[in-house]
Design an enzyme around this catalytic site. Structure first.
Site, short mmCIF file in Angstrom:
data_model
loop_
_atom_site.label_atom_id
_atom_site.label_comp_id
_atom_site.label_asym_id
_atom_site.label_seq_id
_atom_site.Cartn_x
_atom_site.Cartn_y
_atom_site.Cartn_z
N LYS A 22 1.20 -1.19 0.43
CA LYS A 22 0.27 -0.27 0.23
C LYS A 22 0.59 1.13 0.22
O LYS A 22 0.94 2.24 -0.50
CB LYS A 22 -1.04 -0.29 1.36
CG LYS A 22 -1.81 0.99 1.66
CD LYS A 22 -2.72 1.33 2.70
CE LYS A 22 -1.66 1.27 4.21
NZ LYS A 22 -1.34 2.78 4.59
N ASN A 23 2.38 1.37 0.69
CA ASN A 23 2.41 2.20 1.45
C ASN A 23 3.74 2.81 0.19
O ASN A 23 4.24 4.16 0.24
CB ASN A 23 3.40 2.82 2.57
CG ASN A 23 2.47 2.56 3.56
OD1 ASN A 23 1.34 2.52 2.95
ND2 ASN A 23 2.43 2.18 5.20
N ARG A 95 -5.01 10.80 4.97
CA ARG A 95 -3.61 11.65 4.26
C ARG A 95 -2.68 11.96 3.81
O ARG A 95 -2.69 12.70 3.62
CB ARG A 95 -3.08 11.47 6.06
CG ARG A 95 -3.84 11.04 6.92
CD ARG A 95 -2.70 11.29 8.59
NE ARG A 95 -2.00 12.37 8.46
CZ ARG A 95 -0.91 12.47 8.10
NH1 ARG A 95 -0.77 11.59 7.01
NH2 ARG A 95 -0.30 13.80 7.78
N CYS A 119 -5.50 12.86 13.21
CA CYS A 119 -5.93 11.10 12.87
C CYS A 119 -6.10 10.28 14.13
O CYS A 119 -4.65 10.96 15.11
CB CYS A 119 -5.21 9.85 11.57
SG CYS A 119 -3.83 8.85 11.89
N ARG A 124 -0.37 14.30 12.78
CA ARG A 124 0.37 13.90 11.68
C ARG A 124 0.37 15.55 11.00
O ARG A 124 -0.21 15.40 10.27
CB ARG A 124 -0.45 12.84 10.69
CG ARG A 124 -1.06 12.00 11.45
CD ARG A 124 0.21 10.45 12.08
NE ARG A 124 0.29 10.28 10.71
CZ ARG A 124 -0.19 9.57 9.86
NH1 ARG A 124 -1.29 8.86 10.09
NH2 ARG A 124 0.62 8.52 8.48
N ASP A 308 4.43 0.23 12.65
CA ASP A 308 3.20 0.16 11.52
C ASP A 308 3.08 -2.04 12.48
O ASP A 308 1.92 -1.97 12.00
CB ASP A 308 3.31 -0.16 9.88
CG ASP A 308 3.16 1.31 9.79
OD1 ASP A 308 3.64 1.43 8.88
OD2 ASP A 308 2.79 2.15 10.39
N ARG A 401 -8.43 -0.33 4.38
CA ARG A 401 -7.82 0.31 4.18
C ARG A 401 -6.37 -0.12 3.75
O ARG A 401 -5.55 0.36 2.93
CB ARG A 401 -7.34 1.74 5.00
CG ARG A 401 -8.42 2.71 5.60
CD ARG A 401 -8.30 3.69 5.64
NE ARG A 401 -7.40 4.54 5.57
CZ ARG A 401 -6.35 5.97 6.35
NH1 ARG A 401 -6.51 5.92 7.12
NH2 ARG A 401 -5.79 6.22 4.99
C1 EPZ Z 1 4.08 7.15 6.60
O1 EPZ Z 1 3.50 8.03 7.78
C2 EPZ Z 1 3.30 5.46 6.89
N1 EPZ Z 1 2.11 5.92 5.46
C3 EPZ Z 1 2.55 5.08 7.89
O2 EPZ Z 1 1.86 4.36 7.39
C4 EPZ Z 1 3.58 5.28 8.98
O3 EPZ Z 1 3.62 4.25 9.57
C5 EPZ Z 1 4.26 5.77 8.19
O4 EPZ Z 1 5.65 6.64 7.72
C6 EPZ Z 1 5.97 6.15 9.47
O5 EPZ Z 1 7.02 5.01 9.04
C7 EPZ Z 1 2.69 6.36 4.13
O6 EPZ Z 1 3.31 6.06 3.65
C8 EPZ Z 1 1.39 6.25 3.38
P1 EPZ Z 1 6.05 10.78 9.26
P2 EPZ Z 1 4.19 9.56 7.35
O7 EPZ Z 1 6.50 11.49 8.03
O8 EPZ Z 1 4.74 9.60 6.18
C9 EPZ Z 1 6.06 13.97 12.19
C10 EPZ Z 1 -0.05 2.82 8.06
O9 EPZ Z 1 -0.05 2.01 8.90
N2 EPZ Z 1 6.63 14.68 11.41
O10 EPZ Z 1 7.14 9.58 8.55
O11 EPZ Z 1 3.30 10.29 7.41
C11 EPZ Z 1 4.98 12.68 12.45
O12 EPZ Z 1 4.09 12.89 12.99
C12 EPZ Z 1 0.47 4.24 7.90
O13 EPZ Z 1 0.24 2.26 6.54
C13 EPZ Z 1 6.05 15.56 12.39
O14 EPZ Z 1 6.25 16.09 12.86
O15 EPZ Z 1 5.19 9.57 8.84
C14 EPZ Z 1 5.65 11.35 12.72
O16 EPZ Z 1 5.83 11.17 14.60
C15 EPZ Z 1 -0.28 4.65 9.35
N3 EPZ Z 1 6.51 16.47 10.66
C16 EPZ Z 1 7.10 11.41 12.33
O17 EPZ Z 1 7.24 12.54 11.95
C17 EPZ Z 1 6.39 16.47 9.22
O18 EPZ Z 1 6.09 16.89 8.21
C18 EPZ Z 1 7.16 10.47 11.23
O19 EPZ Z 1 6.16 10.68 10.73
C19 EPZ Z 1 6.09 14.91 9.37
C20 EPZ Z 1 6.32 14.10 10.05
#
Ligand code: EPZ
Length: 443
Positions: A22-23, A95, A119, A124, A308, A401
């Site tokens: 998916k990702n 998202r 969420c 996020r 995850d 999802r």
């Molecule tokens: C991706 O989300 C995945 N989604 C998530 O999978 C996964 O849990 C996550 O990466 C971490 O591995 C997809 O790829 C579609 P991040 P993403 O930006 O990119 C903070 C699932 O279950 N952050 O790596 O949104 C954030 O809050 C989903 O398939 C900021 O502060 O995650 C988090 O604490 C759930 N500002 C950390 O960084 C930003 O601009 C990592 O988030 C971006 C992120």
């Protein structure tokens, strides 16, 4: 809203084929926006609600999703894109819709996307994405819940992420792909889904290299040619089915996987007593242990233990033989499954970002409610392990999802599981439920 009804206590035995990621599918599908000369073809795309959502979003921009001869082959023509706005009602359901910002900026130098909002697992934010775009010469305006981005042209820059962000890295790579000059991304995320997207773009004429584990260099090109890519296997679906074998003391062979992307999950499950035999680079066999050892889990960005997989491993630890600590270091509110696991008889105490899990002899079936994608997987796994009474998991639209035909794949392994239409709409409105569940505590 559908529910899943599970009669647990049976070992899962047999073979399961894992679907495409998916990702990885989501960023690769939106990258088709940058290829407008001909049809984009993406293979091994899983049949998921999130994929349906991203297709709806592309169609709303003016892209055409064409008929395909195979269910997992997506054919998209983006030549007709004439709208650059991703509306709230679509973005709020997924998202990852913010991933359209990068390719729309690259191709059309503009976009207007609803802010995703929080969420269940956390606030996020997307500040890292927006700050990076500014360094590429983009004007960013945020008002009325929307982010508006535009630029005369995008120029390569040096970008350093405060902490690794998966979709932040993907968005910046796409924005930089057609920019003038070179972009250096430091503290880039290392998830394999990013490298799969890079491979897809490079095969389509882009010039992107991961020169060090956390450094990616993008040399802007004038034009791309054709996007034609087979998506890599879903390592989180694979990990989930590995836990399904461990938690039911089963014996499952996983096929169509990428073993090298499962290193920390293999290590942790082996440490807990599961017997894992690597058949090849794309297949493994996992046999559940009679006695499950308690193992500590601490999540972190790839290549460390994936956030995850945290909820799924917690389900296994609820019936382990001792005490363990599960630390969630990535998201601020990713323990929504704890209250529901306790309803199944688990013994768990949460303090800040860690959960202390004391193994119990057995779980017993109950009515539980899914709150987010991986929490729903955790509850299904716990239900499969509950040897006393039925488990009903409600709100399984969360599960749909990210897991393709989950109940079918589990039934083929001997699980007694069925999807039923909920008899009446839930008496409590969503908002109230989330309030009760401390929704958005981290928001
Ligand atoms: C991706 O989300 C995945 N989604 C998530 O999978 C996964 O849990 C996550 O990466 C971490 O591995 C997809 O790829 C579609 P991040 P993403 O930006 O990119 C903070 C699932 O279950 N952050 O790596 O949104 C954030 O809050 C989903 O398939 C900021 O502060 O995650 C988090 O604490 C759930 N500002 C950390 O960084 C930003 O601009 C990592 O988030 C971006 C992120």
């Amino acid at each position: 809203m559908d529910k899943m009804v599970i009669e647990g206590g049976f070992p899962l035995i047999g073979e399961v084929s894992i679907s495409g990621s998916k990702n990885a599918s989501l960023p690769i599908i939106v990258s088709s926006i940058m290829f407008d000369g001909c049809d984009s073809e993406i293979h091994n795309v899983p049949d998921l609600e999130d994929i349906k959502t991203i297709k709806k979003l592309l169609t709303s921009l003016g892209a055409e999703i064409k008929e395909s001869d195979k269910p997992d082959k997506l054919i998209i023509n983006t030549s007709g894109i004439n709208n650059y706005e991703a509306p709230y009602d679509l973005v709020k359901t997924m998202r990852a819709s913010v991933l359209v910002l990068g390719p729309l900026l690259a191709k059309y130098k503009r976009a207007r996307v609803s802010l995703p909002g929080g969420c269940a697992i956390g606030a996020r934010p997307i500040d890292f994405h927006l700050n990076a775009f500014k360094l590429l010469g983009v004007t960013v305006e945020v008002e009325h819940g929307y982010v508006e981005v535009y630029a005369d042209k995008l120029k390569g820059a040096e970008i350093s992420f405060p902490i690794p962000s998966v979709t932040g890295t993907e968005n910046v790579i796409m924005a930089a792909t057609l920019a003038e000059g070179t972009t250096v991304i430091k503290n880039a995320a290392r998830e394999p889904e990013i490298d799969d997207m890079i491979l897809a773009l490079n095969n389509g004429g882009a010039d992107i290299k991961r020169t060090e584990p956390s450094v990616i260099i993008v040399n802007g090109v004038k034009k791309l040619n054709k996007l034609n890519h087979k998506v890599l296997p879903d390592r989180i679906e694979a990990g989930t089915f590995m836990v399904a074998s461990a938690v039911t003391k089963g014996d499952i062979v996983l096929k169509d996987i990428n073993v090298s992307h499962l290193r920390t999950v293999i290590d942790k499950l082996s440490e807990s007593g599961a017997k894992i035999i690597i058949n090849s680079s794309s297949s493994l066999r996992i046999k559940g242990a009679k006695t499950i050892k308690s193992v500590d889990i601490s999540t972190a960005p790839y290549p460390d233990f994936p956030t995850d997989m945290q909820a799924q491993m917690m389900a296994l630890m609820t019936i382990s033989s001792g005490l363990c600590v599960i630390t969630e270091n990535v998201f601020e509110n990713r323990f929504m499954h704890v209250a529901e696991l306790i309803r199944l008889g688990a013994s768990i105490k949460v303090r800040n970002n860690f959960a202390i899990v004391k193994g119990v002899r057995k779980l017993s079936g109950a009515e539980v409610m899914a709150t987010d994608l991986r929490a729903s997987a955790s509850l299904v796994l716990a239900g499969l392990a509950s040897s006393d009474g039925l488990t009903t998991v409600s709100r399984i639209y969360h599960l749909d999802r990210g897991y393709e035909k989950m109940e079918k794949k589990l039934s083929n392994l001997g699980a007694i599981i069925s999807r039923v239409k909920a008899s009446e709409p839930s008496a409590i409105p969503d908002e109230q439920v989330f309030k009760d569940l401390n929704y958005g505590k981290g928001a």
